[in-house]
Design a protein around this motif. Structure first.
Motif, PDB file in Angstrom:
ATOM      1  N   ASN A  50       0.841  -1.187   0.000  1.00 39.01           N
ATOM      2  CA  ASN A  50       0.000   0.000   0.000  1.00 39.01           C
ATOM      3  C   ASN A  50       0.882   1.246   0.000  1.00 39.01           C
ATOM      4  O   ASN A  50       2.080   1.176   0.259  1.00 39.01           O
ATOM      5  CB  ASN A  50      -0.971  -0.014   1.187  1.00 39.01           C
ATOM      6  N   HIS A  51       0.278   2.355  -0.291  1.00 38.05           N
ATOM      7  CA  HIS A  51       1.030   3.600  -0.405  1.00 38.05           C
ATOM      8  C   HIS A  51       1.494   4.129   0.954  1.00 38.05           C
ATOM      9  O   HIS A  51       2.489   4.840   1.026  1.00 38.05           O
ATOM     10  CB  HIS A  51       0.198   4.643  -1.146  1.00 38.05           C
ATOM     11  N   ARG A  54       4.799   2.583   1.467  1.00 28.69           N
ATOM     12  CA  ARG A  54       5.768   3.124   0.509  1.00 28.69           C
ATOM     13  C   ARG A  54       6.229   4.512   0.929  1.00 28.69           C
ATOM     14  O   ARG A  54       7.403   4.834   0.852  1.00 28.69           O
ATOM     15  CB  ARG A  54       5.165   3.157  -0.885  1.00 28.69           C
ATOM     16  N   TRP A  55       5.298   5.349   1.362  1.00 23.35           N
ATOM     17  CA  TRP A  55       5.633   6.726   1.706  1.00 23.35           C
ATOM     18  C   TRP A  55       6.219   6.869   3.110  1.00 23.35           C
ATOM     19  O   TRP A  55       7.078   7.708   3.332  1.00 23.35           O
ATOM     20  CB  TRP A  55       4.395   7.608   1.595  1.00 23.35           C
ATOM     21  N   GLU A 110       6.678  -2.116  -2.984  1.00 20.05           N
ATOM     22  CA  GLU A 110       5.725  -1.799  -4.049  1.00 20.05           C
ATOM     23  C   GLU A 110       4.398  -1.379  -3.413  1.00 20.05           C
ATOM     24  O   GLU A 110       4.104  -1.734  -2.276  1.00 20.05           O
ATOM     25  CB  GLU A 110       5.513  -3.015  -4.940  1.00 20.05           C
ATOM     26  N   ALA A 111       3.613  -0.636  -4.173  1.00 17.75           N
ATOM     27  CA  ALA A 111       2.330  -0.172  -3.652  1.00 17.75           C
ATOM     28  C   ALA A 111       1.252  -0.331  -4.716  1.00 17.75           C
ATOM     29  O   ALA A 111       1.527  -0.264  -5.908  1.00 17.75           O
ATOM     30  CB  ALA A 111       2.446   1.297  -3.245  1.00 17.75           C
ATOM     31  N   ASN A 112       0.049  -0.570  -4.249  1.00 16.75           N
ATOM     32  CA  ASN A 112      -1.094  -0.549  -5.160  1.00 16.75           C
ATOM     33  C   ASN A 112      -2.285   0.072  -4.427  1.00 16.75           C
ATOM     34  O   ASN A 112      -2.341   0.090  -3.203  1.00 16.75           O
ATOM     35  CB  ASN A 112      -1.409  -1.940  -5.721  1.00 16.75           C
ATOM     36  N   TRP A 113      -3.224   0.559  -5.215  1.00 18.18           N
ATOM     37  CA  TRP A 113      -4.354   1.260  -4.632  1.00 18.18           C
ATOM     38  C   TRP A 113      -5.323   0.314  -3.936  1.00 18.18           C
ATOM     39  O   TRP A 113      -6.015   0.713  -3.001  1.00 18.18           O
ATOM     40  CB  TRP A 113      -5.061   2.103  -5.689  1.00 18.18           C
ATOM     41  N   THR A 116      -4.005   0.062  -0.487  1.00 17.69           N
ATOM     42  CA  THR A 116      -4.185   1.336   0.207  1.00 17.69           C
ATOM     43  C   THR A 116      -5.635   1.502   0.648  1.00 17.69           C
ATOM     44  O   THR A 116      -5.907   1.869   1.802  1.00 17.69           O
ATOM     45  CB  THR A 116      -3.770   2.506  -0.707  1.00 17.69           C
TER      46      THR A 116
END
Length: 144
Positions: A50-51, A54-55, A110-113, A116
């Motif tokens: 998820n974002h 990542r952030w 890695e991230a995906n919506w 998230t």
């Protein structure tokens, strides 16, 4: 095993006399209403792509840190300082320690919506459960 440990922590907190240590700020309850949903969402974002991960790198530990700070804004007794202050200090030290240990060696995940939105949804559901039922059941202090 984790649930047993959490149960022991809550039972210990509830069994202590609430000895006041300081005066909480008047704006504390308002701040908690904004901080707690964020803390729970970040806590739910600790796993999966998820974002938030990542952030922020350590969203779950950051959620614990925000959770502890929020609770110290409205709980001004010794037992709360020990519980929330201790867990907040642990989270802060863990964030720093893991960041130093993994600096330059661990790539950003890695991230995906989908992940998230799942973290966001789970966090909001957990917040609602705590507000309307869970907090009173766990701690004996109802929020509504």
């Amino acid at each position: 095993m984790l649930l047993v440990a959490i149960g022991c922590i809550i039972a210990g907190w509830r069994s202590l006399y609430p000895m006041p240590l300081y005066f909480p700020p008047q704006w504390g309850p308002t701040a908690v209403q904004g901080m707690m949903p964020l803390a729970i969402i970040l806590f739910c974002a600790g796993l999966g792509p998820n974002h938030f991960r990542r952030w922020l790198r350590h969203p779950q530990l950051l959620g614990v840190l925000i959770w502890s700070g929020a609770h110290l804004l409205v709980n001004a007794e010794a037992r709360s300082l020990i519980l929330f202050g201790g867990l907040g200090l642990w989270a802060l030290i863990s964030i720093v320690w893991i960041s130093i240990r993994d600096w330059g060696r661990v790539a950003r995940p890695e991230a995906n919506w989908q992940g998230t939105l799942t973290s966001l949804g789970l966090g909001l559901i957990a917040t609602a459960v705590l507000i309307f039922w869970g907090h009173g059941w766990l701690t004996g202090i109802a929020l509504r």
